[in-house]
Write an enzyme that holds these catalytic residues in place. Structure first.
Site, short mmCIF file in Angstrom:
data_model
loop_
_atom_site.label_atom_id
_atom_site.label_comp_id
_atom_site.label_asym_id
_atom_site.label_seq_id
_atom_site.Cartn_x
_atom_site.Cartn_y
_atom_site.Cartn_z
N HIS A 190 0.78 -1.53 0.37
CA HIS A 190 0.16 -0.36 0.06
C HIS A 190 0.57 1.11 0.28
O HIS A 190 0.39 2.04 -1.10
CB HIS A 190 -0.87 -0.11 0.94
CG HIS A 190 -1.71 1.63 1.51
ND1 HIS A 190 -3.12 1.34 1.04
CD2 HIS A 190 -0.90 2.85 1.95
CE1 HIS A 190 -3.37 2.34 1.58
NE2 HIS A 190 -2.10 3.09 2.11
N GLU A 191 1.94 1.37 0.47
CA GLU A 191 2.55 2.28 0.73
C GLU A 191 3.20 2.56 -0.41
O GLU A 191 3.45 3.67 -1.29
CB GLU A 191 4.22 2.46 1.82
CG GLU A 191 2.81 2.18 3.39
CD GLU A 191 1.88 3.35 3.38
OE1 GLU A 191 1.83 4.63 3.04
OE2 GLU A 191 0.83 3.09 4.41
N HIS A 218 1.96 4.84 -2.72
CA HIS A 218 2.16 5.89 -2.58
C HIS A 218 3.69 6.15 -3.02
O HIS A 218 3.59 7.98 -3.79
CB HIS A 218 1.73 6.79 -1.11
CG HIS A 218 0.39 6.08 -0.30
ND1 HIS A 218 -0.80 6.97 -1.48
CD2 HIS A 218 0.03 5.64 0.19
CE1 HIS A 218 -2.05 6.72 -0.37
NE2 HIS A 218 -1.21 5.85 0.76
#
Length: 448
Positions: free
Chosen positions: A21-22, A25
């Site tokens: 998920h990170e 980003h």
């Protein structure tokens, strides 16, 4: 031991999901030139870290989240020069917002003035902030697609599952729409006729059968009449004569709820044999995967939408004598426990064995990723959806100003939403603590 293995699989799956998920980003932020100073999986004390270039990569002690630190997430207040913030607010929340601005700008060095997040175009901001949730959606899609196309999903089949011991002769009531067997009740027609579990029903009264609904309809309409079932048992085809019992049974609506009138069940005379359908694994073509994942996403969204309502039941169960709702929310602790239960199950080889357990664990991690995807789209800070909402509003304002030949309105001040973010964070922490406590003192067990 197997229970601990299941828990470990879930913990690793959650950690990898957060890490990816990170990365969702991190990659677009770096691509668009934003300076990223930290990439961390977890919260609390740092257990391990390594700096590569301008970014510190690390793992923290509490694996319940993660973050990517991008410089300049909050724009300066209008009227302030970059790096020169005035602190003139007197209200408590206003002072908190000013302090957050100051903390954000402290990370911005003179050479980084054009590498701050708030200077990205609205479109790039949306891409950066949606990168995390979309990564979770991608993980879920890959895992679910792999299971349904390679392993398959249980599907009701025209075969015998469980066989009832008796014909329950008690009259159904609102309190007991499915009467249980009682002493003196006769043996069920299926048991008396010699049906066996996993008998595959090929035909009923000479009519070929392809679905369980056809079997159910034939039994229902032939109460008290002689019927002949052609079943496949092992490698043989066996004709089984049987006379279904004729009983008064409850009727149900399309939602599966018993139909009542004046507080009483609406009953109907129908045939009863005492068999339930069996199931078999059926693989799906790749073309059906998008629709299947979409349906699961909608199901997840409906559950998350009802979390505030469900939390009342969680609190009542945790601090009272009530039972937990098996369809209610659970914490990471609860998910880990379910993973352990799945791994510890003893599944016969003819029912899937270890492959079934692996498929269930994979689907469990996929469900977690769908939950992360949907939850992070909520348009409130500090969630990713809050930043996306700010970028969309900024795009609308800039577009309208351009259309009406007005000056550029500048960046949307997401810092004004920080009081909401603080309140939201408090709510999330409270919910998490309550769910963890409930999953310890009154856990949900999916296997009874």
């Amino acid at each position: 031991m197997l229970f601990l293995v299941g828990v470990l699989v879930v913990v690793v799956g959650v950690a990898l999901s957060i890490a990816l998920h990170e990365i969702g980003h991190l990659v677009p932020a770096k691509k668009f030139g934003v300076k990223v100073t930290q990439y961390m999986v977890g919260f609390g004390p740092t257990m391990w870290s390594r700096r590569r270039g301008e970014t510190e990569y690390g793992i923290k002690a509490i694996p319940l989240g993660g973050y990517v630190r991008m410089v300049g997430m909050l724009p300066p207040r209008k009227g302030d020069a970059e790096g020169q913030l005035r602190t003139v607010s007197t209200g408590r929340f206003s002072q908190m917002v000013d302090q957050a601005r100051a903390d954000s700008m402290e990370e911005v060095r003179p050479e980084d003035r054009d590498r701050v997040f708030y200077k990205l175009s609205p479109g790039k901001k949306i891409i950066v902030m949606l990168g995390g949730p979309l990564m979770n959606l991608l993980i879920a899609f890959v895992l679910i697609t792999g299971v349904i196309t390679l392993y398959g999903l249980p599907q009701v089949a025209p075969k015998v599952g469980l066989i009832s011991e008796c014909v329950p002769t008690a009259t159904p009531t609102v309190e007991s729409p499915h009467p249980a067997c009682a002493a003196g009740d006769p043996a069920s027609p299926a048991k008396a006729a010699g049906f066996q579990q996993n008998d595959r029903i090929l035909a009923v009264n000479g009519q070929p059968i392809t679905t369980w609904d056809e079997v159910s309809a034939a039994i229902r309409d032939n109460g008290g009449k002689q019927m002949t079932f052609l079943v496949q048992r092992g490698g043989d085809e066996v004709a089984v004569p049987v006379v279904p019992a004729k009983l008064e049974r409850a009727t149900y609506d399309q939602q599966g709820e018993p139909i009542t009138k004046d507080g009483e069940l609406v009953l109907r005379s129908m045939g009863f044999m005492g068999i339930t359908p069996g199931s078999e694994l059926v693989t799906k073509p790749l073309t059906e995967a998008p629709g299947f994942v979409w349906d699961r996403t909608l199901d997840t969204a409906s559950i998350i939408w009802r979390i505030p309502e469900k939390m009342v039941g969680v609190a009542q169960a945790a601090f009272g004598s009530g039972a937990r709702d098996p369809n209610g929310p659970i914490s990471v602790v609860g998910v880990g426990r379910i993973g352990g239960e799945v791994a510890a199950l003893e599944v016969p080889a003819d029912q899937g064995g270890n492959w079934l357990k692996i498929a269930q664990l994979v689907l469990l991690i996929a469900s977690l990723n769908l939950a992360l995807f949907v939850f992070n789209l909520i348009p409130l800070l500090p969630l990713d959806g809050g930043h996306v909402a700010g970028a969309i509003w900024e795009s609308i304002k800039k577009g309208w100003a351009k259309l009406t030949h007005r000056p550029d309105p500048g960046y949307v001040d997401v810092a004004k939403g920080l009081p909401i973010a603080y309140g939201m964070s408090l709510v999330l922490i409270t919910m998490s603590v309550l769910l963890i406590y409930a999953d310890i003192v009154k856990p949900i067990s999916i296997f009874g």
